[in-house]
Design a protein around this motif. Structure first.
Motif, PDB file in Angstrom:
ATOM      1  N   LYS A   2       0.838  -1.205   0.000  1.00 38.31           N
ATOM      2  CA  LYS A   2       0.000   0.000   0.000  1.00 38.31           C
ATOM      3  C   LYS A   2       0.873   1.256   0.000  1.00 38.31           C
ATOM      4  O   LYS A   2       0.529   2.246  -0.633  1.00 38.31           O
ATOM      5  CB  LYS A   2      -0.949  -0.008   1.202  1.00 38.31           C
ATOM      6  CG  LYS A   2      -2.063  -1.017   1.068  1.00 38.31           C
ATOM      7  CD  LYS A   2      -3.021  -0.889   2.232  1.00 38.31           C
ATOM      8  CE  LYS A   2      -4.007  -2.017   2.281  1.00 38.31           C
ATOM      9  NZ  LYS A   2      -5.034  -2.003   1.293  1.00 38.31           N
ATOM     10  N   ASP A   3       2.015   1.199   0.708  1.00 38.72           N
ATOM     11  CA  ASP A   3       2.918   2.343   0.737  1.00 38.72           C
ATOM     12  C   ASP A   3       3.514   2.605  -0.643  1.00 38.72           C
ATOM     13  O   ASP A   3       3.637   3.753  -1.064  1.00 38.72           O
ATOM     14  CB  ASP A   3       4.054   2.109   1.747  1.00 38.72           C
ATOM     15  CG  ASP A   3       3.567   2.162   3.192  1.00 38.72           C
ATOM     16  OD1 ASP A   3       2.447   2.667   3.424  1.00 38.72           O
ATOM     17  OD2 ASP A   3       4.298   1.697   4.081  1.00 38.72           O
ATOM     18  N   ALA A   4       3.869   1.538  -1.359  1.00 38.58           N
ATOM     19  CA  ALA A   4       4.444   1.690  -2.703  1.00 38.58           C
ATOM     20  C   ALA A   4       3.414   2.324  -3.635  1.00 38.58           C
ATOM     21  O   ALA A   4       3.744   3.205  -4.439  1.00 38.58           O
ATOM     22  CB  ALA A   4       4.896   0.339  -3.243  1.00 38.58           C
ATOM     23  N   LYS A   5       2.165   1.894  -3.514  1.00 41.51           N
ATOM     24  CA  LYS A   5       1.106   2.465  -4.355  1.00 41.51           C
ATOM     25  C   LYS A   5       0.877   3.935  -3.988  1.00 41.51           C
ATOM     26  O   LYS A   5       0.708   4.773  -4.869  1.00 41.51           O
ATOM     27  CB  LYS A   5      -0.196   1.681  -4.199  1.00 41.51           C
ATOM     28  CG  LYS A   5      -0.175   0.343  -4.885  1.00 41.51           C
ATOM     29  CD  LYS A   5      -1.536  -0.321  -4.741  1.00 41.51           C
ATOM     30  CE  LYS A   5      -1.625  -1.598  -5.517  1.00 41.51           C
ATOM     31  NZ  LYS A   5      -2.962  -2.186  -5.448  1.00 41.51           N
ATOM     32  N   ALA A   6       0.879   4.242  -2.705  1.00 40.67           N
ATOM     33  CA  ALA A   6       0.671   5.625  -2.266  1.00 40.67           C
ATOM     34  C   ALA A   6       1.783   6.535  -2.793  1.00 40.67           C
ATOM     35  O   ALA A   6       1.518   7.665  -3.222  1.00 40.67           O
ATOM     36  CB  ALA A   6       0.593   5.693  -0.742  1.00 40.67           C
ATOM     37  N   LEU A   7       3.027   6.037  -2.776  1.00 42.08           N
ATOM     38  CA  LEU A   7       4.149   6.822  -3.300  1.00 42.08           C
ATOM     39  C   LEU A   7       3.991   7.068  -4.804  1.00 42.08           C
ATOM     40  O   LEU A   7       4.235   8.174  -5.289  1.00 42.08           O
ATOM     41  CB  LEU A   7       5.477   6.113  -3.023  1.00 42.08           C
ATOM     42  CG  LEU A   7       5.964   6.149  -1.581  1.00 42.08           C
ATOM     43  CD1 LEU A   7       7.177   5.242  -1.401  1.00 42.08           C
ATOM     44  CD2 LEU A   7       6.292   7.569  -1.157  1.00 42.08           C
ATOM     45  N   ARG A   9       1.158   7.131  -6.489  1.00 40.16           N
ATOM     46  CA  ARG A   9       0.053   8.091  -6.662  1.00 40.16           C
ATOM     47  C   ARG A   9       0.521   9.517  -6.403  1.00 40.16           C
ATOM     48  O   ARG A   9       0.186  10.439  -7.153  1.00 40.16           O
ATOM     49  CB  ARG A   9      -1.109   7.744  -5.733  1.00 40.16           C
ATOM     50  CG  ARG A   9      -1.911   6.570  -6.176  1.00 40.16           C
ATOM     51  CD  ARG A   9      -3.151   6.369  -5.280  1.00 40.16           C
ATOM     52  NE  ARG A   9      -3.736   5.094  -5.592  1.00 40.16           N
ATOM     53  CZ  ARG A   9      -3.552   3.976  -4.877  1.00 40.16           C
ATOM     54  NH1 ARG A   9      -2.809   3.997  -3.774  1.00 40.16           N
ATOM     55  NH2 ARG A   9      -4.113   2.858  -5.252  1.00 40.16           N
ATOM     56  N   GLU A 159      -1.799  -6.339  -5.598  1.00 46.48           N
ATOM     57  CA  GLU A 159      -2.223  -7.091  -4.430  1.00 46.48           C
ATOM     58  C   GLU A 159      -3.130  -8.226  -4.886  1.00 46.48           C
ATOM     59  O   GLU A 159      -3.573  -8.259  -6.044  1.00 46.48           O
ATOM     60  CB  GLU A 159      -2.955  -6.164  -3.458  1.00 46.48           C
ATOM     61  CG  GLU A 159      -2.052  -5.055  -2.923  1.00 46.48           C
ATOM     62  CD  GLU A 159      -2.778  -4.100  -1.999  1.00 46.48           C
ATOM     63  OE1 GLU A 159      -3.140  -4.537  -0.889  1.00 46.48           O
ATOM     64  OE2 GLU A 159      -3.001  -2.950  -2.401  1.00 46.48           O
TER      65      GLU A 159
END
Length: 176
Positions: A2-7, A9, A159
């Motif tokens: 989730k952190d990788a996706k947030a970065l 985005r 995911e």
């Protein structure tokens, strides 16, 4: 993950890319999946998503059943019939959407989905806006999905619940 996706985005929001919706519409108008589909769920673009208005008008003119998403309470996305783009009203998150009174169509009755995303990869990975509306909708849909590409990345972290696109449409070509 989730952190990788947030970065990703956050990076994409800092460097938005405007893509020619017209070029994408031209690629899609004669695509066999679009031609064969009777019921198509598309989207109403918000910047920087590619604008598909040209294609939406053509689909309506051809007599296809055109659906657009509506974000409902509880994080649910419904697919609703529109007969004219002037029917759209300002929906959740400032996204133009069909009115609440528009007829809903269940996922199993949809032939093709044209899905927006912040970015895609060559393996059909999709990075959405992070709200999960499409992810939840995809769990009940088993047809073809074409990702409408705003940005291509080498790899999108996926995911278990993420669905890969059957095709990704860019301004220049369609990747399967």
């Amino acid at each position: 993950m989730k952190d990788a996706k947030a970065l990703l985005r956050a990076q994409l929001r800092r460097e938005p890319r405007q893509v020619s919706g017209s070029a994408i519409c031209k690629l899609l108008q004669n695509h066999p999946w679009v031609l064969e589909a009777n019921t198509i769920l598309a989207y109403s673009a918000i910047p920087p998503e590619p604008d598909l208005t040209e294609l939406l008008e053509a689909l309506l003119h051809q007599g296809k059943t055109l659906l657009l998403p509506r974000c409902e309470a509880g994080g649910v996305m419904t697919a609703r019939v529109i007969e004219n783009l002037t029917q759209l009203e300002l929906g959740a998150y400032g996204i133009p959407a069909p009115p609440e009174t528009a007829r809903m169509v269940p996922p199993g009755e949809i032939d093709l989905i044209l899905a927006p995303g912040m970015a895609f990869d060559l393996h059909g990975g999709r990075l959405g806006h992070g709200m999960g509306y499409y992810d939840r909708f995809f769990t009940e849909f088993h047809g073809k999905v074409m990702g409408i590409c705003n940005a291509m990345l080498p790899e999108i972290p996926m995911e278990l619940h993420d669905r890969r696109m059957d095709a990704v449409v860019t301004e220049q070509k369609i990747y399967y």
